[in-house]
Design a protein around this motif. Structure first.
Motif: not given
Ligand code: DAH
Length: 358
Positions: A299, A322-324
């Protein structure tokens, strides 16, 4: 009786006239050198120091009355020295023969066998993937940071644009502590901390453990790992995000990974996406791990201006993405692990299949 008398007499002559102290010493040393086993050493002891041994009899049968005071002194001295020497040498030989025998006997000691060695242990697959990710991102100029497991509500939710009444909180229930803090539900909790601390421009990842209320099944666990990424700079766009993700997956899987981007909603990014990876276990056909052939892996999105503001960043100059990344999911893909529950099982048979280094 007669026989013993003669024997005694002969012995007397023999010992005094034939065997001098020197000769007995020489013979004793030769006999002892030839004795290898404890039994043979014992035989030598009996021959020289036994009740009827040569040294014993030499002392017993010498007629001291026939000797001058000087001869008595000399002979007594020589005799004592010989006795002392014999006692000492016999003791040494006895212990040497004994230990020699143990070494020779040692039934289980085969020096030609290869050693058993010590196991180095192995690294947990999540650690392996984490180390690999850190290497890849460090190569792209990212800092590697760690955040706390116990977080404040502010950093875990509010500063990420998830206020108390936001429905997004329902999807991330977790363990709350009596002091109002909580076990962090995602590595995003470290975003605003990092912005506050380092400002812009910034490139960082924060791998870490996350905790959530989950019904456990082959792809859900209450404790799992993520790796958050945060980039803030001038003119950051979705193109930067996609390029970075593609570079990352290519490095991890050593082949072109097939991905798809879907719109996704996360309060702290705008726009937000779901980057899915075509399942590497079933090749996209669908299996118990992925369901429909796609794994929700990354995501991501462009950082919401409110989050940047919480971090004290000037939004007129800077933007970011941003990334998770689901570290646990990634490890499942990379090593073909079909059940997420294996990771925290503590089953040594599972862990020992992995190498001790990357
Ligand atoms: N923190 C989110 C979660 O655990 C994942 C996430 C989504 C992280 C979008 C991000 C992002 O950085 O941009 O569900």
């Amino acid at each position: 009786m007669y026989y013993y008398k003669i024997r005694h007499y002969l012995m007397k002559i023999l010992l005094r006239e034939v065997f001098s102290v020197d000769e007995i010493r020489k013979q004793f040393l030769a006999d002892l050198a030839a004795a290898k086993s404890p039994q043979e050493v014992e035989e030598v002891r009996i021959k020289y120091l036994g009740r009827k041994g040569l040294i014993t009899l030499l002392a017993k049968n010498t007629d001291f009355s026939q000797l001058s005071p000087d001869q008595k002194r000399d002979f007594g001295k020589q005799l004592n020295e010989l006795k002392g020497l014999a006692t000492e040498k016999l003791a040494e030989a006895a212990s040497a023969a004994k230990s020699g025998q143990t070494a020779k006997k040692g039934p289980d000691l085969d020096l030609t066998l290869p050693g058993t060695g010590h196991s180095l242990g192995s690294l947990h697959p999540i650690t392996l993937v984490q180390m690999e990710l850190e290497d890849i991102f460090e190569g792209m100029g990212f800092m590697v940071l760690v955040g706390p497991d116990v977080e404040t509500e502010h950093y875990n939710f509010d500063a990420l644009n998830i206020p108390g009444d936001h429905p997004a909180r329902d999807m991330q229930d977790t363990f709350w502590l009596t002091n109002g803090m909580l076990m962090k539900t995602h590595t995003s909790a470290n975003q605003v901390r990092t912005l506050e601390k380092f400002g812009a421009p910034l490139r960082a990842i924060f791998p870490g453990r996350c905790f959530r209320y989950e019904a456990m099944d082959p792809s859900h666990e209450t404790t799992f790992y993520q790796c958050e990424g945060l980039v803030v700079d001038r003119d950051i766009s979705v193109a930067n995000l996609i390029a970075t993700m593609k570079a990352l997956l290519g490095e991890i899987f050593h082949r072109d990974a097939t991905v798809r981007l879907r719109p996704g909603f996360f309060p702290f990014v705008e726009p937000g996406f779901e980057l899915d990876l075509q399942c590497l276990l079933c090749g996209g056909k669908g299996c118990s791990t992925c369901g429909d052939g796609w794994i929700e892996l990354i995501p991501c999105g462009l950082v919401h201006p409110r989050v940047l503001e919480f971090g004290g960043i000037d939004t007129s100059k800077y933007s970011g993405f941003a990334f998770g990344l689901g570290l646990t999911r990634l490890a499942m893909m990379k090593y073909g692990v079909q059940d997420i529950r294996r990771f925290n099982s503590g089953d040594i048979r599972f862990c020992s299949q992995f190498p001790a280094a990357v």
